[in-house]
Scaffold this active site. Structure first.
Site, short mmCIF file in Angstrom:
data_model
loop_
_atom_site.label_atom_id
_atom_site.label_comp_id
_atom_site.label_asym_id
_atom_site.label_seq_id
_atom_site.Cartn_x
_atom_site.Cartn_y
_atom_site.Cartn_z
CG ASN A 210 -0.22 -0.13 2.52
OD1 ASN A 210 0.57 0.73 2.89
ND2 ASN A 210 -0.46 -1.23 3.24
CG ASP A 279 -7.20 -5.15 5.84
OD1 ASP A 279 -6.72 -5.15 6.99
OD2 ASP A 279 -7.73 -4.16 5.33
CE LYS A 337 -8.84 -0.03 13.03
NZ LYS A 337 -8.00 0.50 11.93
CE LYS A 341 -10.36 -4.05 13.93
NZ LYS A 341 -9.33 -4.03 12.90
#
Length: 403
Positions: A210, A279, A337, A341
């Site tokens: 990325n 991911d 998130k 998480k």
């Protein structure tokens, strides 16, 4: 805040040198002790006598001027300074510093100092935007130099654009902020920071990755180290130089990063997950380069282990900080998130916004905490963003009585 601080002001040749005289006066009025180095070109715009009168100190303009035969002047100045400020900084001096050239009093002193260095550029807008100048400034940022952003407007050359020396009042505020005591809650803390991208192998010459540059994570590591933390930086493949005094664990893939993080997680007091971890990875990899073949090449992908999710499930007393790099509904996804998480703090940023996200030297973030505090910061350099993030972490610890 500047009382008795020792500031070495380096003045380069440009019309903006007159602002350096005003800045000298303001620094002295604030109680600072100011010594001046001038380049030969600077003396074409303002005389050394002006700075001598304003600073009440001798002006240094010649490498071999040694007023004290027992010492070496440029080494003494380098050791004397609490902070060094180059204002105005020309393209010429920026280029010399980026390439390690020491051919006058200013550059020899700068190479010898261990003090923090702030650079306030001033030049024509086209010079400022030139690829070589931008590259040299980026090199200096990687070396740990700080920049005082140039202003935009009418320039002495007649052009309109970026390149004006920051106003003396603005530079003064930068120096005050430098000496401003931080909350100081990271002394002795073990801080683990992840940074950069991961690379997921397809074959010996291809991989998925990325756009992460690692700049945010490296800035955080540098800032945490400056606050007295013991910092471990787990870094994917980047081109950045490691911050001074920071232990670096280089990794390549998401699996490598997972293993490194889990190895050090139990001993950590704070974990900041700023890396952009893949991911997905190819389900099948090839030991030899895959040759061109007719038709479509489809690569089946499988999920990598969610490192942040795993840390959230296993954390005990650690402070866990994550990043939410989103391109839409940024705050909504960040809050989701944070909860899902089991994080303490989430740093949300819109990667599609100008001046934010991957590869940029600046960022625009919103800090959201588990105890329902939210604060949005304007576009700032990633060094400044790091300063604010660490402040938010320390405030969170203070509010929740975490030692």
């Amino acid at each position: 805040m500047l009382t008795n601080k020792k500031i070495l002001l380096c003045v380069c040749g440009g019309i903006a040198a007159f602002k350096a005289a005003a800045l000298t006066s303001k620094l002295v009025q604030e109680g600072a002790s100011v010594k001046i180095i001038m380049t030969e070109s600077a003396k074409e715009f303002v005389t050394p006598l002006t700075f001598q009168a304003l600073s009440r100190q001798p002006v240094y303009d010649y490498t071999f001027y040694e007023p004290n035969p027992e010492n070496i002047a440029h080494i003494d100045l380098a050791d004397w300074a609490d902070v060094v400020l180059i204002a105005p900084a020309t393209a010429n001096v920026i280029g010399k510093l980026a390439n390690g050239i020491a051919d006058d009093m200013l550059t020899t002193t700068l190479l010898a100092t261990k003090a923090p260095v702030y650079i306030a550029p001033a030049m024509n807008v086209n010079m400022y935007n030139h690829q070589a100048v931008q590259k040299n400034m980026q090199i200096l940022r990687q070396y740990g130099y700080h920049f005082v952003e140039s202003g935009e407007g009418f320039l002495a050359c007649g052009w309109i654009g970026k390149g004006r020396l920051a106003e003396p009042e603005d530079i003064l505020e930068v120096l005050k902020k430098h000496f401003q005591p931080t909350i100081g809650g990271l002394s002795g803390k073990r801080v683990v920071i992840t940074a950069g991208p991961t690379q997921e192998k397809i074959d010996p010459v291809r991989y998925f990755t990325n756009h992460s540059s690692g700049k945010m994570g490296y800035a955080l590591a540098k800032a945490a180290k400056e606050r007295g933390a013991n910092v471990l930086l787990i870094s994917g493949p980047v081109t950045l130089s490691p911050p001074y005094g920071v232990e670096v664990v280089p990794v390549t893939s998401a699996k490598d990063m997972y293993e490194a993080v889990m190895t050090h997680f139990e001993q950590a007091d704070i974990v900041i997950k700023s890396a952009a971890v893949a991911d997905y990875r190819p389900k099948e990899t090839f030991e030899q380069k895959r040759k061109k073949q007719p038709g479509v090449w489809s690569i089946e992908m499988e999920r990598t282990t969610d490192i942040l999710q795993t840390l959230g499930e296993q954390k005990d007393a650690q402070i866990l900080v994550g990043f939410a790099a989103e391109s839409e509904q940024v705050e909504f996804y960040a809050k989701d998130k944070l909860k899902r998480k089991n994080l303490d703090i989430i740093i949300a940023n819109d990667i599609s916004a100008e001046g934010a996200g991957f590869k940029s030297d600046t960022n625009i973030v919103t800090v959201i905490t588990r105890d329902h505090r939210k604060k949005t910061y304007p576009q700032l350099s990633k060094d400044e963003v790091s300063f604010n993030i660490l402040n938010e972490i320390e405030l969170y610890m203070e509010r929740n009585a975490i030692k």
